[in-house]
Scaffold this active site. Structure first.
Site: not given
Ligand SMILES: NC(=O)c1ccc[n+]([C@@H]2O[C@H](COP(=O)([O-])OP(=O)(O)OC[C@H]3O[C@@H](n4cnc5c(N)ncnc54)[C@H](O)[C@@H]3O)[C@@H](O)[C@H]2O)c1
Ligand SMILES: O=C(O)[C@H](O)COP(=O)(O)O
Length: 591
Positions: A199, A277-279, A303, A308, A327-328, A330
């Site tokens: 992301v 938008v991470a956690r 987000d 939640e 949490h939108l 995805a």
């Molecule tokens: N809001 C949503 O609906 C939504 C949707 C998709 C993903 N996410 C969240 O987004 C985040 C990233 O997803 P992704 O698919 O890119 O994951 P990913 O595993 O591809 O990327 C995560 C990155 O974070 C890095 N990382 C780990 N520890 C770290 C630190 N201490 N400092 C900096 N970087 C660090 C890792 O090296 C990795 O490159 C996750 O938390 C995921 O749950 C949220």
């Molecule tokens: O980690 C994820 O994939 C996103 O946060 C999406 O979560 P959700 O499936 O509950 O929308």
């Protein structure tokens, strides 16, 4: 089917499609007639859920519980293979009640898959599928300990999350009350992407298109990948001190939990703008509130939240400088169809026994490696089973060495699967635990069993992955002394011949027997007539001999006879075999 019980029971209907007809006979003595497709649970309202009783009926199809809304294409795929129970918004208690009836569970981020869930599953739950990336809502350690595979769908929602990150970035840059506030422009501003994974790098790519200067912090990211999209990797403190906008994209782990706190906010440029938008858990929300109040953080767009949905009376949520979405990230049609299909395929594959490419708690073994190793998987498990049955005395099995003899280079030989199956073979005959690729190392460690591996590199062409495998148990006595090799340890060797596992050595004695059914090992003084005598005793007992092989050190000296039997001989037959004067020791081993 009728169920009768002598205490108050409260019938719970764990599968949506069960129809029930209940006929109470008296207030304390109830009976039901129930028509149902696979299984059901009933419980006492006065007891904890642990007292739930689960009755499973014969049904060859596995059951998959889908606990959160999943795209239709994924559901259709699941239904073609399994009974699918779509039950959304279950309470933790309801989830625990249902889980013992399920072979797989599919969730998104809204369901907490806790240790309790695995405990309540009673060993039936084999796979947890996370329809998305973040697995922070799944207790992966508990899953591993229970031999349950955890799989996620890590790629299908990347673009949706990145687009939502950009949407929040731009949305936060304007405000409703045009007479009171003026927005900010993005062009030329510095954006720090924290976590340069899937992301994060897509956000970086899009932000560059908006004319932003993008830097990133990720201790594990490759500088070349960053360079390829024109992003400079910087240290954590550099990112904090130079960014006008900070966007979070790391997973929530013990190391990243609340990594944005009073201390880190104090290192940021005054007036910084934050997107998450991470956690929610990567930010200390109370510290963010203080940073918003003090003006260190001019605006935040979130987000995701620690809890939640966040409580309505949360001061953070009500803050005028906060932009928020529930949490939108995805939640697009494309992402949801994508994750649904991705996870459905992975869960069905895992239930069929295939290794999942996106397994979170098991090594990924490519399909071609798996098929090449399949006969060796059977061999290692059987060698483990035989070796442990040879152990006697009270010293306990503490150290096992597995030796692989191969003409293949170490990098071309992935032995993780074989180590797991030796462990399975060693532990399952002597305990009630179920061992698989997921929990083998954990179970071995828990039992204080050290498994070491050695590769003997052979000359010649690497046509077969392995020439032979030896299992070696150190520092134990044996109930069949001949299994103790010159080194003083139990040693057995095996190999794959025509795709089948064979035992080729016991201690120092060469043997050649197919590993199927049960085995009788006898050591005798090599002399004519012994084979006939043993064969006659077994024939009298109606025990079918599938093969016999004799390995000896030298003519007339000691020999080890290996007899394969289809049926297990009675104690009387074994006693008669032991009574043959030339037989010095014997043992029955079950495969
Ligand atoms: N809001 C949503 O609906 C939504 C949707 C998709 C993903 N996410 C969240 O987004 C985040 C990233 O997803 P992704 O698919 O890119 O994951 P990913 O595993 O591809 O990327 C995560 C990155 O974070 C890095 N990382 C780990 N520890 C770290 C630190 N201490 N400092 C900096 N970087 C660090 C890792 O090296 C990795 O490159 C996750 O938390 C995921 O749950 C949220
Ligand atoms: O980690 C994820 O994939 C996103 O946060 C999406 O979560 P959700 O499936 O509950 O929308």
């Amino acid at each position: 089917m009728a169920v009768t019980t002598s205490f108050h029971l409260n019938f719970t209907n764990p599968l949506n499609n069960i129809t029930t007809t209940t006929t109470p006979l008296s207030s304390s003595f109830l009976s039901w007639k129930i028509s149902l497709p696979s299984s059901f649970t009933f419980s006492s309202p006065h007891r904890k859920p642990k007292s739930f009783i689960t009755v499973s009926l014969m049904n060859s199809k596995p059951t998959i519980l889908v606990a959160e809304k999943l795209g239709e294409a994924g559901i259709d795929l699941l239904k073609s293979f399994a009974n699918v129970d779509c039950s959304y918004n279950l309470s933790p208690e309801e989830l625990c009640t249902k889980i013992s009836l399920c072979d797989a569970l599919i969730v998104r981020s809204g369901t907490k898959v806790t240790r309790e869930v695995f405990e309540f599953s009673g060993g039936r739950l084999k796979v947890v599928g996370r329809a998305g990336v973040g697995i922070d809502n799944v207790d992966v350690s508990a899953a591993t300990e229970h031999g349950c595979l955890v799989i996620n769908a890590p790629t299908a929602n990347t673009i949706a999350a990145a687009e939502h990150g950009i949407a929040l970035l731009t949305a936060m840059s304007r405000k409703w009350q045009r007479n009171k506030y003026v927005g900010v422009s993005l062009v030329g501003k510095t954006l720090a992407v924290m976590g340069f994974g899937k992301v994060g790098s897509e956000v970086a790519r899009r932000a560059k298109g908006l004319g932003m200067h993008v830097i990133a912090h990720d201790p594990y990211a490759s500088a070349d990948r960053a360079q390829a999209i024109g992003v400079e990797l910087v240290t954590f403190d550099e990112a904090l001190s130079s960014a006008d906008f900070i966007s979070m994209h790391m997973p929530l782990t013990p190391a990243t939990s609340q990594m944005f706190n009073d201390d880190t906010f104090s290192k940021m440029k005054k007036g910084v703008r934050i997107v998450n938008v991470a956690r929610g858990g990567v930010i200390d929300e109370e510290a963010l509130l203080r940073a918003l109040d003090s003006g260190i953080v001019a605006q935040a767009a979130l987000d995701v939240f620690i809890e939640e949905p966040p409580p309505n009376d949360s001061k953070l949520v009500q803050h005028e400088s906060l932009t928020l979405t529930p949490h939108l990230g995805a939640s697009t049609t494309e992402a949801q169809e994508g994750v649904a299909v991705e996870i459905a395929e992975a869960v069905v594959g895992a239930l069929k026994g295939e290794l999942a490419a996106t397994a979170v708690n098991a090594p990924m073994v490519p399909a071609e490696v798996l098929s090449a190793l399949a006969p060796y998987v059977a061999l290692t498990e059987k060698l483990g089973r035989l070796a442990v049955q040879l152990v006697a005395g009270s010293s306990g099995v503490k150290s096992v060495k597995v030796t692989y003899a191969s003409a293949r280079a170490p990098d071309d030989l992935d032995t993780r699967l074989l180590r797991a199956t030796v462990t399975k073979g060693l532990i399952e005959p002597i305990s009630s635990v179920f061992v698989n690729l997921v929990n083998a190392d954990f179970i071995a460690k828990q039992r204080g069993l050290k498994i070491t591996e050695e590769l003997i590199l052979l000359d010649g062409s690497p046509e077969n992955p392995l020439e032979f495998i030896q299992v070696h148990i150190a520092n134990v006595e044996s109930k069949f002394a001949s299994a103790i090799a010159d080194s003083g340890d139990i040693k057995i060797d095996g190999r794959v011949k025509d795709g089948k596992p064979y035992l080729t050595k016991v201690g120092s004695f060469p043997v050649d027997v197919s590993l199927e059914g049960s085995l009788i090992l006898c050591r005798q003084v090599d002399q004519p007539g012994i084979i006939g005598k043993v064969g006659r005793i077994l024939a009298e007992e109606n025990v079918n001999v599938s093969f016999m092989s004799v390995g000896r050190t030298a003519p007339g000296k000691q020999a080890v006879m290996t007899i394969g039997v289809d049926e297990e001989p009675s104690g009387v037959a074994l006693k008669k075999i032991g009574g043959i004067p030339a037989i010095e020791e014997f043992v029955l081993l079950k495969l």
